[in-house]
Design an enzyme around this catalytic site. Structure first.
Site: not given
Length: 555
Positions: A187, A289, A325, A437, A448, A485
């Site tokens: 983040h 999103r 999405r 990601n 992550r 993306c």
């Protein structure tokens, strides 16, 4: 210059800055020996009030930021209101534990459980500890630990940052960010990039920093120079000025030097996001999103509410493509009204499109709203599903979406199985978009947020590039668009490689557009392909970077 005056981490947000540095404020400590407050009943009420105060403050912060930052803050506010956290603190109070320490113990107990689960749930532990620190400060009547406010520009140094603080960097005097932990898709990295803030993460050795000495931080290379001499400072300033001039001169549609079109799009998350991003020089939205409309709610948004929100977004980008999405809930984005089953490893469980199999009405309502908003605005609307794993899932989603009147239907490529069989998926779809990601995380089995595993999440990992190449080849064979993306799309050095691997669009945070545009304009399609071949032939990310720099003449 002695070697110990140069630190090296992962550059995750482009830019060079030279400034004084300050450390992030430390958390307030508690102890079982702290004084005990009033009656247990009164102290329970104080705990509830403190946690609600934290949640209210996080909600308030969410209204002052946008996109991913706002989504993260709303999710954190929901964590602060978790009845289980209050109940855990109350059990410690019943055992005679001092109030602030009871909150600390409750938070640590929950955090350890989340870390044991791993994956996205481990990521929530950082958020939860931040909530605990804020609640403890509220209970003790002391300042909340956070970003310093010295009244002059500075580089913020921290072990890591919780989303609640990273989201507010845009309102501070911070001009650069240096953290000991974190990775390229954390983040911290994502939000720093969205703010256009130079950032280096996963950088060991910050204990070597000299009080009062400035830092020269390069968010592209990951190099941090302690107390740089005047010559080095001057050269860095000249490079930054020249780079800024190139960025300012770049405009128009994305193209390689020989005119090959590469759509440059933006990632957004809210209607406010859309209004701001619409003013940028982009060719549309590559990732909308839609989770923000659902987060922090006890009931699902109504059909009318969804139609209204989508209409505003489509109107902001009238005449430009908007790729939406569908709801990507589950895992790190729990929605109370969905009542999803508890899972030991939610990152590998019911999330993304899979939620639609448990709650088909939720997906159907969203598709209906998108179709109606699209029809009312005449939008160039493209809709894609997250977390598609198989051709059968792609076919089912495509049939459902088209049955609602949607004509451009695609899928996110976030799972290795989808990349490996991209040709099969594209037989049912109009396009695909790669979410690097998650694809990085699942390819290398590396969370992550696990700072020690950050090199495995490097988007230059050859294994990841191999999967991207397979998807690009499948798109070319089918004559269908393939984009990226994920955060990798925002790296100007990597952009020619992605184009060489067959990508026809790149979508990113708005501040990254100019850098990517300049990078592509400096290389023709054949050089992009040569760069891609050089990266794919490398045995690791560092070797891939060096090989590409040699091909592109940027070494």
């Amino acid at each position: 210059m002695p070697a110990d005056q140069v630190l090296r981490g992962l550059g995750v947000s482009q830019g060079v800055v030279c400034a004084p540095w300050l450390r992030f404020g430390s958390a307030v400590t508690t102890s079982p020996d702290d004084p005990v407050g009033g009656s247990v009943a009164a102290e329970k009420e104080r705990v509830r009030a403190a946690l609600e105060s934290v949640a209210t403050e996080l909600d308030a912060r969410a209204t002052r930021v946008e996109g991913v930052a706002a989504e993260i803050l709303v999710t954190s506010a929901a964590l602060a209101r978790d009845p289980g956290l209050v109940a855990a603190a109350e059990r410690h109070l019943d055992d005679g534990v001092p109030t602030a320490h009871a909150v600390h113990l409750a938070v640590e107990g929950y955090s350890e459980k989340l870390e044991a689960i791993g994956g996205y749930m481990a990521e929530r532990a950082t958020d939860l500890r931040d909530i605990g620190n804020r609640a403890v400060a509220e209970l003790l009547g002391v300042p909340t630990p956070g970003i310093p406010d010295p009244g002059f520009p500075f580089i913020l140094v921290a072990r890591d940052l919780a989303p609640a603080d990273t989201a507010m960097l845009g309102e501070s005097d911070v001009v650069g960010l240096l953290t000991e932990e974190g990775g390229p898709t954390s983040h911290t990295a994502i939000l720093a990039k969205s703010l256009g803030l130079p950032a280096v993460v996963n950088c060991p050795g910050t204990e070597k920093l000299v009080e009062g000495a400035p830092l020269l931080l390069d968010g592209g290379t990951g190099e941090v120079v302690i107390d740089p001499d005047p010559r080095r400072q001057r050269e860095a300033a000249e490079r930054a000025e020249a780079a800024q001039a190139r960025l300012a001169a770049a405009h128009g549609p994305g193209r390689t030097a020989d005119g090959t079109p590469i759509r440059l799009l933006v990632n957004i998350g809210t209607t406010e996001d859309a209004a701001r991003a619409a003013e940028t020089d982009s060719e549309g939205v590559g990732l909308f999103r839609t989770e923000f409309l659902y987060l922090g709610r006890r009931t699902a948004p109504s059909l009318e509410e969804q139609i209204d929100s989508y209409t505003k977004v489509f109107e902001s980008f009238a005449g430009r493509r908007v790729v939406v999405r569908t709801l990507d809930a589950g895992s790190d984005k729990p929605l109370p009204f969905l009542e999803l089953p508890a899972e030991e490893n939610p990152a590998l469980g019911v999330r993304g499109l899979r939620v639609g199999t448990v709650h088909p009405d939720t997906l159907a309502t969203q598709l209906t709203a998108l179709a109606r908003a699209g029809a009312a605005t005449g939008a160039d609307l493209w809709v894609m599903a997250p977390m598609v794993a198989t051709a059968a899932e792609a076919a089912e989603f495509a049939a459902l979406a088209r049955g609602h009147g949607l004509t451009k239907v695609g899928a996110m490529i976030e799972i290795p199985s989808a990349a490996l069989r991209a040709a099969d998926l594209l037989a049912h779809l109009d396009f695909v978009s790669i979410g690097t990601n998650d694809l990085s995380q699942y390819t290398c089995a590396a969370d992550r947020m696990a700072g020690g595993l950050a090199p495995l999440l490097d988007p230059w990992q050859p294994a990841l590039l191999d999967l991207i190449e397979m998807v690009g080849a499948a798109g070319a064979a089918a004559g269908k668009p393939v984009g990226v993306c994920g955060e990798a799309a925002a790296d100007p050095a990597l952009a020619p490689v992605l184009v060489g691997l067959g990508m026809t669009s790149l979508s990113m945070a708005p501040p990254a557009l100019a850098g990517v545009r300049v990078s592509l304009a400096g290389n023709d399609i054949e050089r992009c392909r040569d760069a891609a071949a050089a990266a794919a032939a490398a045995v690791g990310p560092d070797a891939a970077r060096a090989a590409v720099a040699a091909v592109l003449g940027t070494a």
